[in-house]
Design a protein around this motif. Structure first.
Motif, short mmCIF file in Angstrom:
data_model
loop_
_atom_site.label_atom_id
_atom_site.label_comp_id
_atom_site.label_asym_id
_atom_site.label_seq_id
_atom_site.Cartn_x
_atom_site.Cartn_y
_atom_site.Cartn_z
N THR A 99 0.88 -1.17 0.00
CA THR A 99 0.00 0.00 0.00
C THR A 99 0.92 1.22 0.00
OG1 THR A 99 -1.50 -1.25 1.40
CG2 THR A 99 -1.96 1.09 1.15
N PHE A 101 1.56 5.40 0.17
CA PHE A 101 1.01 6.67 0.67
C PHE A 101 1.93 7.80 0.24
CE2 PHE A 101 0.17 3.23 3.61
CZ PHE A 101 -1.16 3.36 3.98
N GLU A 106 -3.36 7.65 0.95
CA GLU A 106 -3.16 6.40 0.19
C GLU A 106 -3.32 6.67 -1.30
OE1 GLU A 106 -5.30 2.86 1.54
OE2 GLU A 106 -5.33 2.17 -0.54
N ARG A 109 -2.58 0.49 -4.18
CA ARG A 109 -2.44 -0.83 -3.56
C ARG A 109 -2.13 -1.84 -4.63
NH1 ARG A 109 -5.92 -2.25 1.41
NH2 ARG A 109 -6.07 -0.19 2.32
#
Ligand code: GCB
Length: 615
Positions: A99, A101, A106, A109
């Protein structure tokens, strides 16, 4: 997905800023990092080089064996002049799930540890300023991850990986990470299919060629495609997102005699270039016919290896120096091919194979689909009894795992489809093909690849010894039969080796009866060998014994003209999970882990340099 699958290039319109280097790193055993704001910075980091696997840089066992969530964080300066275009971070891989960021938000993914993905970050960045990029990774294995395994919990609550496969579960940011700038209207995909006119005088090297191409862009402007030869001279040109490029007297790509054209694609607005991308592409055809594998219509004999991306300290971290040495070793020994056992390799590997003329069997990370036998920790029966009889009998495998497998194949084909070196696909390694439950699953994934690979390359899987001819239920889907067999090692080892030859020949004859039109090749055979151990007479583990095993296999291969290749296991010794079957790793290499030849490498060199690449 399609833009992510284009290998990053600097062109008239595109920029790359490397994000490799030292990142902050921290384990997150309780998965608390997200809620505690680690996406904005780690509370107690150590530094970690990228690309590399994290495991072997540590000196303590807890860190090396760590299983669970872990974080990488770095600072990224994003140039202000890029705000008019698309800015993306490309991870060439992140093993196994990630994931991403940016400044705490975010942005992406991805699951699957061996294929690229991008995070589009325009909306999350501060322009002309420093930004925090954080990646939370997870390296746990399950029946829904590829590769397949289990995650066990020890009495103190620590997790550990229990792979169903025989290589160390290395993880981390193991390949390049880069910041990409592209125009908003951009080239997202390029597809090429080759046809050649092979007349009666065709010598295999030059032929009139026709390349059907298709370009996907994110806008409506016109597209031009220009083809340059290795001297930079234009040999073909076409306009439009789809069409055919005719190249008179094209220099074809051949095994160990590569030739690459540069395909330059431009989106144009009148004379203005909106976007430009290029790729180095070899023109060749590949097909299976009448018990033969044909490249440019000529019959090939494959000599090469099963390999691993594995080296000391780096683990599975991509290392161009080690990689170069592997290619030099393969050339020295007379190889012309390899299989990307047991996962798609770094793109740099495939570009090198394109340049050096290696026939690559590109394998998906689908290994461990055989309950218990491939669980090297639980090999003596520790796999729990609640699990069903075979892997494919489990319902979640037929639904969830199948979906993961399909997505992985889509990503793999999208990434690797233009490579001339990629001549075949291996969709699984050593799956359990003994049960009816495997049949529909196999048909599903083989149909998928037949549909999405416009070049229609041959497809197969590496067959496990426990599913020999007559027992295996899925061979009808394979275009050629690819066998992993260990006579002389796991069975019929040592003094019994002569029986190995007889048993193997009996099985081969059965395969030929079952599939009279399909060629057969060997994708694994060999013997664990400790470099430096010499015995007269030979015993298992000695260098002399490894030579004897290879001589036995040579006799088998030379007995049938429908055997089209030999790829022993493995090019190099490599790291595995610790256990009673392995002495600091798998020692079946023809070369040691530091890339020096064992005695059998000289034997194979003599044999292979005498066998031509084309029959
Ligand atoms: C196999 C597997 C490979 C192992 C090898 C071995 O069949 O495909 O991953 O490393 O056997 O040495 O046992």
């Amino acid at each position: 997905m399609s833009f992510a699958s284009l290998y990053p290039r600097v062109t008239a319109t595109r920029r790359i800023q490397s994000m490799n280097g030292s990142w902050d790193f921290q384990f997150d055993p309780d998965s608390r990092g997200a809620e505690e704001g680690w996406a904005n910075g780690l509370p107690n980091p150590t530094d970690m080089p990228v690309p590399a696997s994290f495991a072997d840089v540590f000196t303590d066992k807890y860190s090396r064996e760590y299983t669970g969530d872990f974080w990488y964080v770095t600072e990224l300066f994003v140039p202000g002049e890029w705000r008019d275009g698309s800015v993306d971070i490309r991870f060439d891989s992140a093993t196994h799930a990630a994931t991403v960021f940016v400044n705490g938000t975010e942005v992406a993914r991805h699951e699957g540890g061996f294929l690229p993905f991008v995070a589009h970050i325009n909306d999350a960045v501060r322009w002309n300023d420093y930004n925090t990029v954080a990646v939370r990774l997870n390296n746990e294995l399950s029946w829904q991850t590829l590769p397949v395994g289990e995650t066990h919990t020890l009495p103190d609550g620590t997790r550990m990986s229990a792979p169903y496969f025989d290589f160390y579960n290395y993880s981390g940011l193991q390949r390049n990470v880069s910041l990409l700038y592209t125009p908003n209207e951009r080239i997202e995909d390029l597809d090429v299919v080759h046809r050649i006119d092979a007349g009666p005088d065709f010598n295999g090297v030059f032929a009139d060629a026709h390349v059907d191409y298709r370009v996907v862009t994110s806008g409506n402007h016109d597209v031009e495609v220009v083809v340059l030869d290795e001297c930079g001279i234009e040999v073909a040109r076409a306009n439009g997102k789809e069409g055919t490029l005719d190249i008179a007297n094209a220099h074809l790509w051949n095994l160990r005699a590569a030739y690459l054209y540069r395909f330059v694609v431009r989106i144009k607005d009148g004379d203005d270039v909106i976007d430009e991308y290029f790729d180095e592409i070899g023109i060749r055809t590949v097909e299976v016919r009448d018990c033969r594998i044909l490249v440019n219509g000529r019959e090939v004999y494959l000599k090469g290896f099963g390999r691993h991306e594995d080296s000391n300290i780096h683990g599975r971290g991509f290392d161009p120096v080690v990689n170069k040495r592997d290619y030099e070793d393969m050339k020295w020994i007379g190889a012309n091919s390899f299989r990307t056992s047991h996962y798609p390799y770094a793109e740099e590997q495939l570009y090198e194979a394109d340049r050096d003329g290696f026939f690559v069997i590109d394998e998906a990370p689908t290994v461990g689909m055989f309950k218990s036998t491939m669980n090297f920790l639980g090999a003596s029966g520790a796999v729990s009894d609640e699990k069903p009889k075979t892997f494919f009998d489990e319902e979640s495998v037929q639904t969830e795992t199948l979906a993961v497998h399909r997505r992985t194949l889509e990503e793999m084909v999208a990434r690797d489809k233009r490579h001339a070196s990629v001549c075949a696909w291996s969709l699984l390694n050593e799956p359990d093909t003994t049960s009816e439950a495997a049949v529909a699953y196999f048909e599903n994934i083989f149909d998928l690849v037949a549909e999405i690979d416009t070049q229609k390359r041959p497809k197969t899987y590496a067959s496990i010894m426990m599913a020999p001819a007559g027992v295996d239920k899925t061979h009808h889907v394979a275009d050629f039969i690819m066998l992993n067999r260990y006579h002389g090692w796991y069975v019929n080892g040592g003094y019994a080796i002569a029986k190995g030859l007889i048993d193997m020949k009996a099985e081969l004859e059965k395969w030929h009866e079952l599939e009279p039109d399909k060629p057969v090749m060997f994708s694994e055979y060999g013997a664990d060998t400790m470099a430096g151990v010499h015995k007269l007479p030979s015993v298992m583990w000695s260098e002399e014994y490894q030579v004897e095993v290879f001589k036995m296999w040579s006799e088998i291969f030379d007995s049938y003209d429908w055997i089209v290749g030999e790829q022993p296991w493995n090019l190099n010794d490599f790291q595995t999970t610790e256990g009673i079957m392995r002495v600091d790793g798998n020692k079946k290499g023809l070369f040691t882990r530091d890339r020096q030849p064992k005695m059998a490498a000289f034997y194979l060199r003599d044999r292979w340099t005498a066998i031509p690449d084309y029959k």
